[in-house]
Structure formats: structure tokens, C-alpha cells
Design a protein around this motif. Structure first.
Motif, PDB file in Angstrom:
ATOM      1  N   GLY A   8       0.775  -1.231   0.000  1.00  0.00           N
ATOM      2  CA  GLY A   8       0.000   0.000   0.000  1.00  0.00           C
ATOM      3  C   GLY A   8       0.802   1.273   0.000  1.00  0.00           C
ATOM      4  N   GLU A   9       2.136   1.194  -0.137  1.00  0.00           N
ATOM      5  CA  GLU A   9       2.954   2.414  -0.178  1.00  0.00           C
ATOM      6  C   GLU A   9       2.897   3.043  -1.567  1.00  0.00           C
ATOM      7  OE1 GLU A   9       6.751   2.354   2.392  1.00  0.00           O
ATOM      8  OE2 GLU A   9       6.586   0.328   1.582  1.00  0.00           O
ATOM      9  N   VAL A  10       2.707   4.342  -1.619  1.00  0.00           N
ATOM     10  CA  VAL A  10       2.626   5.051  -2.903  1.00  0.00           C
ATOM     11  C   VAL A  10       4.034   5.199  -3.487  1.00  0.00           C
ATOM     12  CG1 VAL A  10       1.977   7.189  -4.054  1.00  0.00           C
ATOM     13  CG2 VAL A  10       0.543   6.260  -2.219  1.00  0.00           C
ATOM     14  N   ALA A  11       4.182   4.783  -4.746  1.00  0.00           N
ATOM     15  CA  ALA A  11       5.491   4.805  -5.409  1.00  0.00           C
ATOM     16  C   ALA A  11       5.564   5.818  -6.541  1.00  0.00           C
ATOM     17  CB  ALA A  11       5.828   3.413  -5.941  1.00  0.00           C
ATOM     18  N   GLY A  12       4.448   6.445  -6.889  1.00  0.00           N
ATOM     19  CA  GLY A  12       4.477   7.431  -7.966  1.00  0.00           C
ATOM     20  C   GLY A  12       3.313   7.274  -8.922  1.00  0.00           C
ATOM     21  N   GLY A  13       3.520   7.743 -10.147  1.00  0.00           N
ATOM     22  CA  GLY A  13       2.464   7.726 -11.153  1.00  0.00           C
ATOM     23  C   GLY A  13       2.387   9.078 -11.840  1.00  0.00           C
ATOM     24  N   PHE A  14       1.182   9.467 -12.242  1.00  0.00           N
ATOM     25  CA  PHE A  14       1.007  10.791 -12.852  1.00  0.00           C
ATOM     26  C   PHE A  14      -0.430  11.255 -12.711  1.00  0.00           C
ATOM     27  CE2 PHE A  14       0.358   7.728 -16.328  1.00  0.00           C
ATOM     28  CZ  PHE A  14      -0.815   8.159 -16.923  1.00  0.00           C
ATOM     29  N   ALA A  68       4.410   7.987 -23.457  1.00  0.00           N
ATOM     30  CA  ALA A  68       4.421   9.104 -22.518  1.00  0.00           C
ATOM     31  C   ALA A  68       4.035   8.642 -21.118  1.00  0.00           C
ATOM     32  CB  ALA A  68       3.473  10.199 -22.998  1.00  0.00           C
ATOM     33  N   ALA A  69       3.025   7.783 -21.038  1.00  0.00           N
ATOM     34  CA  ALA A  69       2.617   7.251 -19.735  1.00  0.00           C
ATOM     35  C   ALA A  69       3.709   6.383 -19.134  1.00  0.00           C
ATOM     36  CB  ALA A  69       1.320   6.455 -19.886  1.00  0.00           C
ATOM     37  N   ALA A  70       4.383   5.610 -19.981  1.00  0.00           N
ATOM     38  CA  ALA A  70       5.398   4.675 -19.502  1.00  0.00           C
ATOM     39  C   ALA A  70       6.568   5.390 -18.840  1.00  0.00           C
ATOM     40  CB  ALA A  70       5.894   3.805 -20.648  1.00  0.00           C
ATOM     41  N   GLN A  71       6.869   6.599 -19.261  1.00  0.00           N
ATOM     42  CA  GLN A  71       7.980   7.332 -18.641  1.00  0.00           C
ATOM     43  C   GLN A  71       7.735   7.507 -17.146  1.00  0.00           C
ATOM     44  OE1 GLN A  71       8.722  11.001 -20.705  1.00  0.00           O
ATOM     45  NE2 GLN A  71       9.290  10.006 -22.615  1.00  0.00           N
ATOM     46  N   SER A  72       6.521   7.910 -16.795  1.00  0.00           N
ATOM     47  CA  SER A  72       6.185   8.084 -15.382  1.00  0.00           C
ATOM     48  C   SER A  72       6.008   6.741 -14.683  1.00  0.00           C
ATOM     49  CB  SER A  72       4.897   8.901 -15.240  1.00  0.00           C
ATOM     50  OG  SER A  72       5.057  10.197 -15.766  1.00  0.00           O
ATOM     51  N   ALA A 103       7.896   4.942 -11.429  1.00  0.00           N
ATOM     52  CA  ALA A 103       7.129   4.483 -10.265  1.00  0.00           C
ATOM     53  C   ALA A 103       7.398   3.011  -9.976  1.00  0.00           C
ATOM     54  CB  ALA A 103       5.637   4.715 -10.505  1.00  0.00           C
ATOM     55  N   PHE A 104       7.508   2.210 -11.016  1.00  0.00           N
ATOM     56  CA  PHE A 104       7.780   0.784 -10.838  1.00  0.00           C
ATOM     57  C   PHE A 104       9.155   0.586 -10.218  1.00  0.00           C
ATOM     58  CE2 PHE A 104       9.037  -3.474 -12.512  1.00  0.00           C
ATOM     59  CZ  PHE A 104       8.051  -4.218 -11.880  1.00  0.00           C
ATOM     60  N   ALA A 105      10.126   1.364 -10.665  1.00  0.00           N
ATOM     61  CA  ALA A 105      11.476   1.282 -10.088  1.00  0.00           C
ATOM     62  C   ALA A 105      11.451   1.678  -8.613  1.00  0.00           C
ATOM     63  CB  ALA A 105      12.430   2.180 -10.862  1.00  0.00           C
ATOM     64  N   THR A 106      10.666   2.702  -8.285  1.00  0.00           N
ATOM     65  CA  THR A 106      10.544   3.110  -6.889  1.00  0.00           C
ATOM     66  C   THR A 106       9.883   2.026  -6.057  1.00  0.00           C
ATOM     67  OG1 THR A 106      10.428   5.448  -7.495  1.00  0.00           O
ATOM     68  CG2 THR A 106       9.537   4.838  -5.346  1.00  0.00           C
ATOM     69  N   ALA A 107       8.868   1.375  -6.620  1.00  0.00           N
ATOM     70  CA  ALA A 107       8.196   0.275  -5.907  1.00  0.00           C
ATOM     71  C   ALA A 107       9.186  -0.843  -5.600  1.00  0.00           C
ATOM     72  CB  ALA A 107       7.025  -0.243  -6.728  1.00  0.00           C
ATOM     73  N   LYS A 108      10.075  -1.127  -6.532  1.00  0.00           N
ATOM     74  CA  LYS A 108      11.083  -2.168  -6.302  1.00  0.00           C
ATOM     75  C   LYS A 108      12.048  -1.757  -5.190  1.00  0.00           C
ATOM     76  CE  LYS A 108      12.558  -2.822 -10.561  1.00  0.00           C
ATOM     77  NZ  LYS A 108      13.304  -3.470 -11.685  1.00  0.00           N
ATOM     78  N   PRO A 127       7.345  11.876  -7.860  1.00  0.00           N
ATOM     79  CA  PRO A 127       7.015  13.222  -8.352  1.00  0.00           C
ATOM     80  C   PRO A 127       6.432  14.101  -7.247  1.00  0.00           C
ATOM     81  CG  PRO A 127       6.082  11.516  -9.776  1.00  0.00           C
ATOM     82  CD  PRO A 127       6.574  10.832  -8.552  1.00  0.00           C
ATOM     83  N   GLU A 128       6.595  15.404  -7.406  1.00  0.00           N
ATOM     84  CA  GLU A 128       6.068  16.359  -6.441  1.00  0.00           C
ATOM     85  C   GLU A 128       4.553  16.255  -6.318  1.00  0.00           C
ATOM     86  OE1 GLU A 128       5.995  19.182  -3.541  1.00  0.00           O
ATOM     87  OE2 GLU A 128       7.766  18.192  -4.406  1.00  0.00           O
ATOM     88  N   ASP A 129       3.886  15.823  -7.404  1.00  0.00           N
ATOM     89  CA  ASP A 129       2.432  15.675  -7.376  1.00  0.00           C
ATOM     90  C   ASP A 129       1.966  14.721  -6.286  1.00  0.00           C
ATOM     91  OD1 ASP A 129       2.235  17.356  -9.492  1.00  0.00           O
ATOM     92  OD2 ASP A 129       1.695  15.855 -10.980  1.00  0.00           O
ATOM     93  N   PHE A 130       2.849  13.833  -5.857  1.00  0.00           N
ATOM     94  CA  PHE A 130       2.470  12.820  -4.873  1.00  0.00           C
ATOM     95  C   PHE A 130       3.111  13.104  -3.505  1.00  0.00           C
ATOM     96  CE2 PHE A 130       1.812  10.923  -8.989  1.00  0.00           C
ATOM     97  CZ  PHE A 130       0.567  10.315  -8.844  1.00  0.00           C
TER      98      PHE A 130
END
Length: 301
Positions: free
Chosen positions: A108-114, A123-127, A131-136, A161-164
């Protein structure tokens, strides 16, 4: 019948987040959540059509993510129990805008996104890759202790990202707890933000200028250096707005001058312009008095 008519490549979008987290844990994946208003949010509809419901996205996501849709539609026939649960998830994850694509770990930890629209899978895959790398990294940190865990968590926090920022407060709190000497400087940043949040909450409860002034003075007594210029600027505005005499204007100007002198982001000539504006406090007071007495213009018939 509807399932039989669905495209063979269509990805499975679950609606039960807890089941999705369990599935992600079993399959060594992260969870991707689409917070959407599927029948009223134009950008949500475009994102699904152009990106999320395409074969290219299915191919991209299948080895990385378990997909979850958190839909808050206008459709009155939508399952009310599911809608209530989805609204609770929006609140839980501090989602206040659609579309929001969020990646979380199975824990349940937030790792990112957009947030917002992305026109292509690339374009979506960049974000989402970030996020997937952060989850790992967050998963890796679970197997570590001490300084190793701290280093991994700091690395993970840098990829978010700052958005999160709001959604990842627990991660920053973990880092601060592991770093009592504040070698990362994150503890200080936490205190800076906490002071700003506390001041904003206290000011919103103030009912008079005098109460607001007392709130700002109390905050200034323990203000971190980064916060002091902004707090002084608030005090300057309160004093100037309530000025009744030339001495009041001069007192306000002294506070405003201090705010500008302490602000590292002030323009080089800002203080000079400020001094010029307050060189004749009598005229400043007259302008304030005229503004107070000014009545709204009568609408033309």
C-alpha cells in the motif's frame, strides 16, 4: 456474452484493491490504480481510449502491474456500495483530481504515477517506469536495516514526483525516524512544511485581524529560517491593512523591510522600490483610508 465480445487483448481491471494487492504480492508486481470519472471526465475517457485500453498498454503492463479501476461516475445505476468504497479510496489516497494514475506496492505504499492526461503509451510509460522502479526500491528496503535501509528509502523518495507529496508523507516519516541526526536534511524540511501547515490552519480559524496577528507572532517565535520571510510578509500585510496612523504605517513598513532583507529570493532592486514606496508614510496612510472608504460602484441600469 459481454466478456466473449471483449477484445482478446483487453487487460483485466479489478475493482477490489485488497484483492489486487494480494495478487500483486503473489505475482511480484506493483499495483496500478486508475482513479477516474468514467462517464463525465473527458480526459479520463481519452486516457482510457488512447492509452489504457490499447493492446500496446496491455503488453507494457502485463509483467509489471496488477490493474485496478477506482471509478466515481455519475451513472445512477452504478453499484452504490462500490461507489462509496471508491470515494473512500479517493479520500484515503488524497486524490482530488481525475484522471490520476497511481502506482502502489502490495503493502500500500505510494510509489508514484502521474496526474492528468498522457497522449500515448510511451508518454505514460515514462512516469510508470519510474514508479515501478521506486516500488522495487521500497520492496528492497523491507529486507534491509539501519543505514542500508535509510539509503534505499532516500533513493526511493527522490524518484517520486512532487504531485504525490501528500501521499508519500509516511515514507518521509520513515526516513526521518531512521535518521535521528538528520543527515539527509529531510527532517528539517518536514519541520518547515509542518510549520506552514499549522500556520495556515490557525489563520483559517482567526476571526479578526488581531487574532490573525497573534497567530503570526506566535508562529514567528519558533519559525525555521525558510519560513520567517513569508511569515513576516503576512504580518506586514495585516499591520498595513489595519493601519490607523502614520506610526502604524511606519511599524508595518519596518516589518515588511525585515521580510525583504531575509528573503533570499527577493529581486535585487526590490528593497529599493519598497523604500521608495514607503518614503512618505503620510501618503500611504491616505491611500489606505481612501481604499477603506471607497464604496462599490452602483451598477448601471
Amino acid at each position: 456474452m459481454l466478456a466473449a465480445l471483449a477484445p482478446a487483448w483487453a487487460a483485466e481491471w479489478m475493482t477490489d484493491l485488497e484483492a489486487a494487492k494480494a495478487k500483486a504480492a503473489a505475482e511480484n508486481k506493483a499495483v496500478l490504480i486508475d482513479f477516474t470519472g468514467s462517464d463525465w471526465c473527458g480526459w479520463c475517457i481519452r486516457l482510457r481510449k488512447q492509452v489504457l485500453d490499447t493492446p500496446a498498454f496491455e503488453a507494457y503492463a502485463k509483467d509489471k502491474f496488477v490493474l485496478v479501476e477506482v471509478d466515481v461516475p455519475n451513472n445512477p445505476k452504478f453499484d452504490p456500495a462500490l461507489r462509496k468504497r471508491n470515494e473512500q479510496l479517493c479520500e484515503q489516497f488524497s486524490v482530488d483530481g481525475f484522471p490520476t494514475i497511481m502506482v502502489i506496492t502490495p503493502q500500500g505504499e505510494v510509489a508514484g504515477g502521474f496526474s492528468g492526461f498522457k497522449p500515448t503509451v510511451e508518454a505514460a510509460a515514462q512516469s510508470l517506469d519510474a514508479a515501478f522502479a521506486t516500488a522495487k526500491l521500497l520492496k528492497k528496503a523491507e529486507t534491509q536495516q539501519g543505514s542500508e535501509q535509510l539509503a534505499t528509502l532516500v533513493q526511493a523518495s527522490k524518484g517520486i514526483p512532487e504531485d504525490f507529496h501528500r501521499q508519500t508523507a509516511p515514507l518521509r516519516q520513515r526516513i526521518v525516524a531512521l535518521d535521528p541526526q538528520d543527515t539527509t536534511g529531510l527532517g528539517r524540511l518536514q519541520r518547515v512544511q509542518a510549520q506552514r501547515d499549522a500556520l495556515a490552519a490557525a489563520l483559517s480559524a482567526a476571526k479578526t485581524p488581531a487574532e490573525a496577528l497573534a497567530v503570526v507572532d506566535k508562529a514567528l517565535a519558533t519559525a525555521e529560517p525558510e519560513n520567517k520571510p513569508g511569515m513576516l510578509q503576512l504580518k506586514f500585510q495585516i499591520l498595513l491593512t489595519g493601519a490607523q496612523s502614520v506610526d502604524d504605517v511606519k511599524a508595518a513598513a519596518a516589518v515588511g523591510r525585515e521580510a525583504m532583507q531575509l528573503d533570499p529570493n527577493a529581486a535585487p532592486d526590490a528593497l529599493q522600490k519598497f523604500e521608495a514606496a514607503f518614503s512618505k508614510p503620510e501618503e500611504v496612510l491616505q491611500r489606505i483610508q481612501r481604499m477603506r472608504s471607497r464604496q462599490p460602484a452602483t451598477p448601471k441600469k
